[in-house]
Enzyme design. Structure first.
Site, mmCIF file in Angstrom:
data_model
loop_
_atom_site.group_PDB
_atom_site.id
_atom_site.type_symbol
_atom_site.label_atom_id
_atom_site.label_comp_id
_atom_site.label_asym_id
_atom_site.label_seq_id
_atom_site.Cartn_x
_atom_site.Cartn_y
_atom_site.Cartn_z
ATOM 1 N N SER A 5 -8.557 3.710 -9.535
ATOM 2 C CA SER A 5 -8.647 2.600 -10.494
ATOM 3 C C SER A 5 -10.029 1.978 -10.486
ATOM 4 C CB SER A 5 -7.694 1.461 -10.118
ATOM 5 O OG SER A 5 -6.388 1.880 -10.108
ATOM 6 N N HIS B 54 -6.694 8.428 -15.153
ATOM 7 C CA HIS B 54 -6.146 7.158 -14.670
ATOM 8 C C HIS B 54 -4.821 6.845 -15.355
ATOM 9 C CE1 HIS B 54 -6.524 2.543 -14.264
ATOM 10 N NE2 HIS B 54 -6.128 3.030 -13.121
ATOM 11 N N ASN C 289 -8.796 -2.142 -17.367
ATOM 12 C CA ASN C 289 -9.029 -3.137 -16.320
ATOM 13 C C ASN C 289 -10.295 -3.961 -16.531
ATOM 14 O OD1 ASN C 289 -6.670 -2.796 -14.917
ATOM 15 N ND2 ASN C 289 -7.490 -1.186 -13.595
HETATM 16 P P1 NAI Z 1 0.215 4.235 -2.229
HETATM 17 O O1 NAI Z 1 -0.254 3.504 -1.050
HETATM 18 O O2 NAI Z 1 1.557 3.915 -2.816
HETATM 19 O O3 NAI Z 1 0.200 5.807 -1.919
HETATM 20 C C1 NAI Z 1 -0.863 6.473 -1.291
HETATM 21 C C2 NAI Z 1 -0.295 7.677 -0.535
HETATM 22 O O4 NAI Z 1 -1.377 8.504 -0.109
HETATM 23 C C3 NAI Z 1 0.501 7.295 0.718
HETATM 24 O O5 NAI Z 1 1.765 7.894 0.646
HETATM 25 C C4 NAI Z 1 -0.311 7.918 1.875
HETATM 26 O O6 NAI Z 1 0.517 8.440 2.896
HETATM 27 C C5 NAI Z 1 -1.050 9.036 1.163
HETATM 28 N N1 NAI Z 1 -2.321 9.432 1.793
HETATM 29 C C6 NAI Z 1 -3.306 8.636 2.276
HETATM 30 N N2 NAI Z 1 -4.315 9.390 2.727
HETATM 31 C C7 NAI Z 1 -3.985 10.685 2.516
HETATM 32 C C8 NAI Z 1 -4.628 11.927 2.748
HETATM 33 N N3 NAI Z 1 -5.836 11.977 3.299
HETATM 34 N N4 NAI Z 1 -3.977 13.064 2.397
HETATM 35 C C9 NAI Z 1 -2.753 13.014 1.831
HETATM 36 N N5 NAI Z 1 -2.094 11.864 1.589
HETATM 37 C C10 NAI Z 1 -2.701 10.722 1.932
HETATM 38 O O7 NAI Z 1 -0.946 4.078 -3.333
HETATM 39 P P2 NAI Z 1 -0.832 4.061 -4.935
HETATM 40 O O8 NAI Z 1 -0.565 2.687 -5.395
HETATM 41 O O9 NAI Z 1 0.030 5.165 -5.380
HETATM 42 O O10 NAI Z 1 -2.368 4.372 -5.341
HETATM 43 C C11 NAI Z 1 -2.948 5.649 -5.211
HETATM 44 C C12 NAI Z 1 -4.207 5.744 -6.051
HETATM 45 O O11 NAI Z 1 -3.900 5.457 -7.410
HETATM 46 C C13 NAI Z 1 -5.328 4.769 -5.653
HETATM 47 O O12 NAI Z 1 -6.551 5.418 -5.874
HETATM 48 C C14 NAI Z 1 -5.132 3.629 -6.642
HETATM 49 O O13 NAI Z 1 -6.327 2.931 -6.881
HETATM 50 C C15 NAI Z 1 -4.693 4.379 -7.885
HETATM 51 N N6 NAI Z 1 -3.890 3.618 -8.862
HETATM 52 C C16 NAI Z 1 -2.902 2.750 -8.483
HETATM 53 C C17 NAI Z 1 -2.149 2.067 -9.440
HETATM 54 C C18 NAI Z 1 -1.036 1.155 -9.041
HETATM 55 O O14 NAI Z 1 -0.581 0.380 -9.886
HETATM 56 N N7 NAI Z 1 -0.545 1.189 -7.820
HETATM 57 C C19 NAI Z 1 -2.412 2.240 -10.885
HETATM 58 C C20 NAI Z 1 -3.409 3.255 -11.184
HETATM 59 C C21 NAI Z 1 -4.129 3.866 -10.199
#
Ligand code: NAI
Length: 385
Positions: free
Chosen positions: A116, A137, A187
């Site tokens: 993001s 995104h 954003n």
């Molecule tokens: P989250 O915290 O729910 O999920 C992240 C996952 O990645 C976790 O399950 C973790 O175990 C895993 N992980 C971490 N390091 C890892 C690695 N080296 N190898 C494999 N798995 C690994 O995070 P979320 O909210 O899903 O966000 C993920 C991405 O999406 C971020 O870059 C965020 O900025 C982006 N994003 C988030 C939005 C939201 O509303 N939550 C909206 C749009 C984009």
């Protein structure tokens, strides 16, 4: 094409569902086995609910679920044509992960990030063949929100852009191409929805409930800014604002608000903590809005012209086309109308004069009208003829 998704949290799980429902063999990789189990159970639950509601057949539900493989080993991405990364928002970790991915996948495989706030150029710099890196995104929840911002970096090839865009268009998503700049379109353009609402409160013009009432009842927005910030979480929303502000070299237009910072510091995070700007405890009574229509109209117009100015400036700086900017706000954050079309309808001279009067009154750079708005008013043109 086989699809890989790295990271099985909120976003990764949603993206896996979208790819699998569209018939792709999909591999979800996460470091954490528990996360994979949860993601699998969540997909089964969603599929069961869709069958129950008659939206899909049992066969379709089974096919979607059998399309997904779950793994803790990135080597399982070897046969993928695209890998979409959705892990923790940390450039050092993402860089290492992308360099490693490149050693596993084929030369043709597209490496995409769902980031993001990080620049796609910086992620691309971590691999040898950076022309294959692109931003895709998605919005939360990914299966329900139609918008996907597609962000080519300076290194990204035309071929990578076209392949990624047509793949995601084929999933029934609305894609908009935007420049690799902080906040991309949504954003960035949405900042005043929160920022100006907080400024209005800080000046003592109205309370949270009245500002929300003005935006929903008079403006036609689905949710008021304070209700929405409570949904997003004051910690999360504050961090996005602060990141955008810093990334824009402290342009006062994106300045974060102490109101939100103090609420976040107090632990008033929103719905998830039971209290934010409003109280969500059982039986709690929240203040009623002041339903004075004149005041409501003033609040709504002040926030709307700030949003329009941001959209016009995004067009001025070629962050996206006028169609992309309007689609992004209606399909990514459910605005009732595209902001540029709204500006046409209100009259660009009206928007400019409102901004100019605030700029004169406050003497603050945050109210400066976009040069494009001045040009349009001078020429008498509209965005959409
Ligand atoms: P989250 O915290 O729910 O999920 C992240 C996952 O990645 C976790 O399950 C973790 O175990 C895993 N992980 C971490 N390091 C890892 C690695 N080296 N190898 C494999 N798995 C690994 O995070 P979320 O909210 O899903 O966000 C993920 C991405 O999406 C971020 O870059 C965020 O900025 C982006 N994003 C988030 C939005 C939201 O509303 N939550 C909206 C749009 C984009």
């Amino acid at each position: 094409m086989n699809v890989g998704v790295l990271g099985g949290g909120t976003m990764g799980s949603g993206i896996v569902q979208v790819a699998a429902q569209n018939g792709h063999k999909t591999v979800l990789v996460d470091l954490n086995e528990d996360v994979l189990n949860k993601s699998k159970a969540k997909l089964a639950k969603i599929m069961a609910r869709l069958v129950e509601k008659g939206k899909i057949t049992q066969d379709q539900a089974d096919a979607t679920q059998s399309n997904v493989a779950y793994s803790t080993d990135v080597n399982d991405f070897a046969s993928c044509g695209i890998v979409i990364e959705a892990i923790i928002e940390d450039i050092n970790i993402k860089s290492k992960v992308f360099a490693n991915l490149e050693s596993i996948v084929s030369k043709e495989c597209i490496l995409a990030s769902n980031t993001s706030s990080l620049s796609i150029a910086s992620i691309g710099a971590s691999v040898e063949e950076s022309s294959r890196v692109i931003g895709v995104h998605f919005f939360n929840p990914a299966p329900l929100m139609p918008l996907v911002e597609i962000i080519p970096a300076v290194q990204t090839s035309e071929k990578t852009l076209n392949t990624a865009k047509s793949l995601i268009d084929g999933w029934g998503k609305v894609t908009v191409v935007c420049k690799d700049t902080p906040g991309f379109i949504v954003n960035r353009v949405a900042r005043p929805f929160y920022g100006e609402a907080m400024r209005i409160y800080e000046e003592g013009v109205a309370d949270f409930a009245t500002i929300d009432w003005a935006m929903t009842e008079i403006g036609g927005f689905r949710m008021g800014p304070y209700t929405l910030m409570d949904y997003i979480g004051n910690d999360v929303n504050y961090t996005v604002t602060e990141t955008v502000f810093t990334a824009f070299y402290f342009d006062p237009r994106y300045k974060p608000s102490f109101t939100q910072k103090r609420h976040a510091e107090a632990g008033y995070l929103g719905r998830k903590s039971g209290r934010g700007f409003f109280n969500y405890a059982e039986g709690a009574v929240n203040p009623a809005p002041n339903e004075d229509r004149v005041l409501g109209q003033q609040i709504f117009e002040r926030i709307l012209v700030m949003l329009i100015n941001e959209a016009v400036d995004a067009l001025f700086l070629n962050i996206g086309s006028k169609e992309a900017i309007d689609l992004a706000m209606t399909k990514g954050v459910n605005y009732p109308k595209g902001l540029l079309l709204w500006a046409d309808e209100l009259g660009l001279d009206f928007v400019l004069s409102k901004l100019e009067s605030m700029y004169t009154e406050y003497g603050e750079d945050r109210y400066r009208p976009s040069p494009l708005l001045r040009r349009m008013v001078k020429s008498g043109n509209k965005f959409f003829a």
